[in-house]
Structure formats: C-alpha cells, structure tokens
Motif scaffolding. Structure first.
Motif, PDB file in Angstrom:
ATOM      1  N   GLN A 339       0.829  -1.205   0.000  1.00 24.55           N
ATOM      2  CA  GLN A 339       0.000   0.000   0.000  1.00 24.55           C
ATOM      3  C   GLN A 339       0.867   1.261   0.000  1.00 24.55           C
ATOM      4  O   GLN A 339       0.600   2.235  -0.726  1.00 24.55           O
ATOM      5  N   ASN A 340       1.952   1.208   0.785  1.00 23.78           N
ATOM      6  CA  ASN A 340       2.862   2.357   0.864  1.00 23.78           C
ATOM      7  C   ASN A 340       3.535   2.594  -0.478  1.00 23.78           C
ATOM      8  O   ASN A 340       3.703   3.745  -0.925  1.00 23.78           O
ATOM      9  N   LEU A 341       3.921   1.487  -1.182  1.00 32.38           N
ATOM     10  CA  LEU A 341       4.566   1.626  -2.491  1.00 32.38           C
ATOM     11  C   LEU A 341       3.590   2.235  -3.495  1.00 32.38           C
ATOM     12  O   LEU A 341       3.945   3.117  -4.294  1.00 32.38           O
ATOM     13  N   ALA A 342       2.323   1.800  -3.451  1.00 30.39           N
ATOM     14  CA  ALA A 342       1.315   2.332  -4.384  1.00 30.39           C
ATOM     15  C   ALA A 342       1.067   3.816  -4.124  1.00 30.39           C
ATOM     16  O   ALA A 342       0.932   4.624  -5.069  1.00 30.39           O
ATOM     17  N   ASP A 343       1.001   4.213  -2.830  1.00 32.19           N
ATOM     18  CA  ASP A 343       0.766   5.627  -2.501  1.00 32.19           C
ATOM     19  C   ASP A 343       1.924   6.491  -3.010  1.00 32.19           C
ATOM     20  O   ASP A 343       1.710   7.588  -3.560  1.00 32.19           O
ATOM     21  N   TYR A 345       3.804   5.843  -5.515  1.00 33.78           N
ATOM     22  CA  TYR A 345       3.747   5.889  -6.983  1.00 33.78           C
ATOM     23  C   TYR A 345       2.715   6.916  -7.426  1.00 33.78           C
ATOM     24  O   TYR A 345       2.944   7.705  -8.350  1.00 33.78           O
ATOM     25  N   ARG A 346       1.518   6.889  -6.757  1.00 36.06           N
ATOM     26  CA  ARG A 346       0.468   7.824  -7.163  1.00 36.06           C
ATOM     27  C   ARG A 346       0.873   9.266  -6.849  1.00 36.06           C
ATOM     28  O   ARG A 346       0.503  10.192  -7.556  1.00 36.06           O
ATOM     29  N   ASP A 347       1.610   9.463  -5.739  1.00 38.54           N
ATOM     30  CA  ASP A 347       2.034  10.820  -5.375  1.00 38.54           C
ATOM     31  C   ASP A 347       3.278  11.251  -6.138  1.00 38.54           C
ATOM     32  O   ASP A 347       3.787  12.371  -5.923  1.00 38.54           O
ATOM     33  N   LYS A 348       3.761  10.395  -7.014  1.00 35.77           N
ATOM     34  CA  LYS A 348       4.957  10.655  -7.800  1.00 35.77           C
ATOM     35  C   LYS A 348       6.167  10.937  -6.919  1.00 35.77           C
ATOM     36  O   LYS A 348       7.028  11.750  -7.236  1.00 35.77           O
TER      37      LYS A 348
END
Length: 560
Positions: A339-343, A345-348
């Motif tokens: 989840q932390n990795l996805a966040d 990625y989305r926050d660039k």
C-alpha cells in the motif's frame, strides 16, 4: 644341697647314664620339693628355655595339666607307690602344648631324694588315638545307623507290601501282572475287570495277544522295548479292546518287578476315554476361539490405526492454526508495504531507493514464510521405519512453529538442556540456534515422537489459557528441560496450568479420558503418548504436580 648332690660320684654316674641312653631325649632332674635343679641340652631344645630359666622353677611351670599342689601330690604318690611313668602336657616357651609321657625314676643320695624324668613326645600317638577313637565312634554310629535303616527298610517293605495289596484290590485303575516275554496274565485286579469287562478267570493264564487286548500290537511292542531298555515306561497311551469289542483309550505305566522269585511286568492303566474326548472338544473350542480373537484383534488394531490417524489430523489442524499465527504478521507487513509503495507511486514520490527497500523487505518476508512452510512440511513428514534423531532438535523445531501462537496467548516458552559436554540455561526460543546437537539422540519413529511432544505442549497451552481466562494467572510459561545423563535422555515439560487433580491423575493415560470441556478433547492424546513412549521407544512417561502446574516427564534410552 643341690651342689652336694651334683658333686657326688653317684649323681655323676646317674647323669652320665641319662645322657648316654639318648642324647636327644629331654631329661629333667627334680628335687623332693618338685623344683627343677638340672636339665640336659635336649630339654633346652625341646622346651625352648635355657637351663638358667628353668632351674629353681616348680615343675608346674611347664606342666600345663596340673597346678603346684596337684604336682606335689602326684610326686608323693609316685615315690610311695613306685609308679615310674605317667602322661601329662608340657607348655613350651612359645606357649604351644605338647602331649608327653614321663618315665620317672626316684633316687636318694646322702639322704636327699630326687627324681630323674625322661620325657617322650607322644603328640602323634595321642592324636592317632583320638583319630582312632573318632573313627571307631563314626564307624559305630554308621553301623548303628545302617542297622536302624535296615530295620526301618524291613518295616517299610512290610508296610509297602500291605499298601500294595490294598491298592491292588481297591484301585479303580486297571492293575495287572504279566510275564514280560509271553504277555501271559499272572494276576489282575477288580479295576481291570471293570474297565476291560474280563473277570480274573477269563484272563489269568492267557496272553494279551490271545485275548486281542491291544487294538494296535505295535503299541505293545513299543511298551515292551522301552521297559527292556530302561526298566520302566511312563504315560504310554494306547487303545485297548474291551470284551464287548468297544474301544477304551488308556494311559499306561509299566515297570519290571520281582514277584515270587521271577521278573514280571507290573502295569497300571487309567481309562482316559472321556478325558481324550474332552481334550479334543477343548482343542476345537480353542481353535475357534483363537480364530475369533485374531479377528477381534485385527478389528481393534484397525480401529486404533484409524484413531491414531484421526489424532494426527487433529494435531495437524492445531499446527495449521499455529502456521496461521506465524503468517498473519508477515502478511500484514506485505500488505502495508505494498500500500505504501502504491501511494508513493500515485504521489509521484517513488524513488529507486524505495523500490530497492521494498524489494529487500519483501524478499526477506517471503523467505521467512517459505522457511515456515519447510518447517511445517518437515515436521509432519511421515516415516515408516525407526531412525535415530536428536530429541532436542525436534522439540525446538516444534516450539519454533508454535511460539508466535503461544506468545499471542500470553504464554512464554523456555528451553534448557544439559549433556555431558553442553549446557544451556533456560532461554527463549529465539535465542537458540536452529540445530543444537545436544547429544540427546534417541531411537524411534520421529513423527510419533513429535506427536507426543505436540500433545503435551498443546495440553499445557490449553490449561494455561483456561487459567488466564479465569484470572488465576497474569501470564503463563512452558519450560521444557532436556537432560542427558549416562545412558538416558530425560525430557520434562513443566507448565503453569494449575496441575492435575490428584484424584484423576492416575487415570490421565487411560483411553477416552479427558478433562477438557465442550468436546475440546478426545481423551486419546495422553493414551497415545504413553503407547508410543512405552511400546515403540522402550521408555516411560509419568506426570507429577508442581506448585504452579503439571510436570510431564519422559525417560528414553539414549543412543551414543
């Protein structure tokens, strides 16, 4: 006075004669007061005293048999009655006693009396006389005993003859006297007549062959051959033909006896027809019973195998539950990191360092999960033959699988072990290396041993958990102590679960006996544990109570 006697010519003559008679013969000169006033060299050698040590001494000094007064009385008697020899005992200087015969000659010189005493050692003669008297007494006693035995034998023979006649007349068994060569009947009793149906007149003077008594003549030949070879034959079974043609099964004993001056065959036979019938019926019954028992045992064994497998499945379920506890935290970590990795990625804000860290931690977590699977697969790997294994390693492997589950319930596991070369004080599981090599090698079925330890550990977990729920304990622990001493490995599993009621403790190893409520126990765990330890590993398992809980002790033969 002594010098006057010794200086006289008559004394010198007597002294010279005494020495000339036998220079090796002890001679003592004794005055009228029984005092020694001279001895020869042979006396010194014989008694061990010097002349100076004996001169002036009363003769009782060396006479072991008599006192001073008795010696004086004897000396007086010898002088008055002219007795010239007597027997006594002398005591040598070394304390030993010698039987002697003394030849006593009394002389008077210038009105002074004295005696010359020749001493002869008769120790061997006395001993021979004693031995002879003992031999005579023994021979007399033996002869008397023989006479008594002969009298008793004659009385016993008469008594036995009377008993034989009475037994012959009244016995229900068949008794008959036969000529050993021809088989001709000389005498039969009433028992013979009742069993065989023949009267005395029917058989006396005829042979068993003429009357066709033996169903199988070979049986008679075997009996006669045995009697001629050994003088007797015991428990010879054969079939006999009665007068009416029916068959009787008998058991016979025979021996050669003297009867009116000739050797005859004494036969005693018992009718065992009914006994043989019952034996055959019993054999048939036993055969059917044995078959039935084997069938029932096979059924019970099959049921035990099913129960054993069911218990293994139940234990596997508990272990799967432990695995679930082992995996829950790593899976949560994987989810949070993903989840932390996805966040990021989305926050660039995702960087290469974030990816590397994610990869490293994920691989570490996956490696942990993989090792847990390996531990689980190894733990429940089936084995079909006995092997040698280190009990400490197997116990620690189990605790690694259930540690997280135990800690989640507020229970801390501890292990300690002692061997001739190693020692580990009580520590937590995380402080122990994966392989301890504790010199606690035993022999058995590895999987069965793991099942025993699993049952005991989960019993402790259940007991502690109940006390924690009831508020009787704030925390719990399970302490496993492993010890190698000489040729034994001892394993103690101690807990803080409150122990076992003394009234039910003797029954805890019985099948289907459980203290767990709400159907949580099958009553087979401890029963199977005892079965495995006792029957498969030649060990023992017992239980005792401690101030805080129960202590199960397993003792197994060690393998070097």
């Amino acid at each position: 006075m002594k010098n006057r006697i010794e200086n006289s010519d008559q004394f010198r003559k007597l002294y010279f004669e005494a020495l000339q008679s036998n220079p090796y013969l002890p001679v003592l000169w004794i005055d009228a007061d029984s005092l020694i006033f001279k001895i020869n060299n042979a006396t010194e050698i014989y008694l061990g005293y010097t002349e100076e040590e004996l001169v002036g001494k009363h003769i009782s000094f060396i006479d072991a048999a008599k006192s001073d007064r008795e010696v004086d009385e004897i000396s007086c008697f010898l002088r008055k009655n002219m007795v010239n020899r007597f027997i006594t005992q002398h005591r040598k200087k070394d304390g030993s006693l010698v039987d002697v015969e003394v030849i006593h000659g009394y002389h008077v010189i210038d009105g002074v009396g004295f005696s010359i005493n020749y001493v002869f050692d008769i120790t061997q003669k006395v001993q021979l006389e004693k031995d002879l008297m003992k031999a005579v007494d023994e021979k007399t006693a033996a002869l008397s005993k023989k006479i008594d035995e002969l009298e008793r034998s004659k009385e016993l023979a008469r008594h036995n003859e009377e008993m034989f006649i009475n037994a012959f007349r009244t016995s229900q068994d068949a008794i008959n006297l036969n000529d050993i060569e021809t088989g001709i009947y000389i005498q039969v009793n009433e028992g013979f007549s009742k069993i065989m149906g023949y009267s005395t007149e029917d058989v006396v003077g005829k042979s068993s062959i003429e009357l066709n008594i033996w169903k199988n003549p070979e049986d008679r030949k075997q009996l006669i051959d045995a009697v001629k070879k050994y003088g007797f034959c015991h428990n010879h079974e054969a079939d006999f033909v009665r007068r009416d043609g029916s068959i009787v099964h008998g058991i016979m004993s025979a021996s050669i006896q003297e009867y009116r001056g000739r050797k005859v065959l004494l036969n005693v036979s018992k009718d065992i027809t009914r006994i043989k019938k019952l034996e055959n019926e019993l054999k048939e019954l036993n055969s059917r019973l044995r078959t039935r028992v084997e069938e029932e045992v096979a059924v019970i064994r099959k049921q035990q195998e099913i129960i054993f497998e069911q218990k293994k499945l139940a234990d596997m379920g508990m272990m799967i539950n432990a695995i679930a506890h082992q995996w829950r935290q790593p899976l949560n970590i994987i989810g949070l990191m993903t989840q932390n990795l996805a966040d990021c990625y989305r926050d660039k804000t995702l960087t290469a360092d974030d990816v590397d860290e994610f990869e490293e931690k994920q691989l570490g977590t996956l490696d942990y999960l993989s090792s847990t699977i390996d531990d689980f697969r190894t733990f429940f790997k089936p084995d079909d033959k006995e092997s040698e294994f280190d009990a400490s390693n197997e116990i620690i492997a189990l605790l690694r699988l259930v540690e997280i589950q135990m800690l989640a319930k507020g229970i801390k596991p501890y292990v300690s072990y002692v061997s001739p070369t190693k020692k580990l004080d009580s520590v937590s599981i995380g402080e122990i290396p994966r392989s301890v090599n504790a010199e606690t090698v035993v022999k058995g079925y590895r999987g069965e041993f793991k099942q025993v330890i699993t049952n005991l550990v989960y019993n402790s977990i259940y007991a502690i958990e109940e006390r924690l729920k009831e508020g009787k304990n704030r925390e719990g622990f399970i302490h496993i102590r492993i010890k190698r001493a000489k040729n034994l490995v001892t394993i103690n599993i101690e807990d803080t679960g409150g122990g076992i009621d003394e009234e039910i403790k003797p029954h805890v190893f019985n099948p289907y006996f459980t203290t767990k409520t709400d159907g949580k126990g099958t009553g087979l765990g401890l029963y199977l544990a005892k079965l495995i330890i006792h029957n498969h590993m030649n060990g023992t398992i017992t239980v005792s109570n401690t101030p805080l809980g129960a202590d199960f002790e397993i003792i197994l033969p060690a393998v070097d």
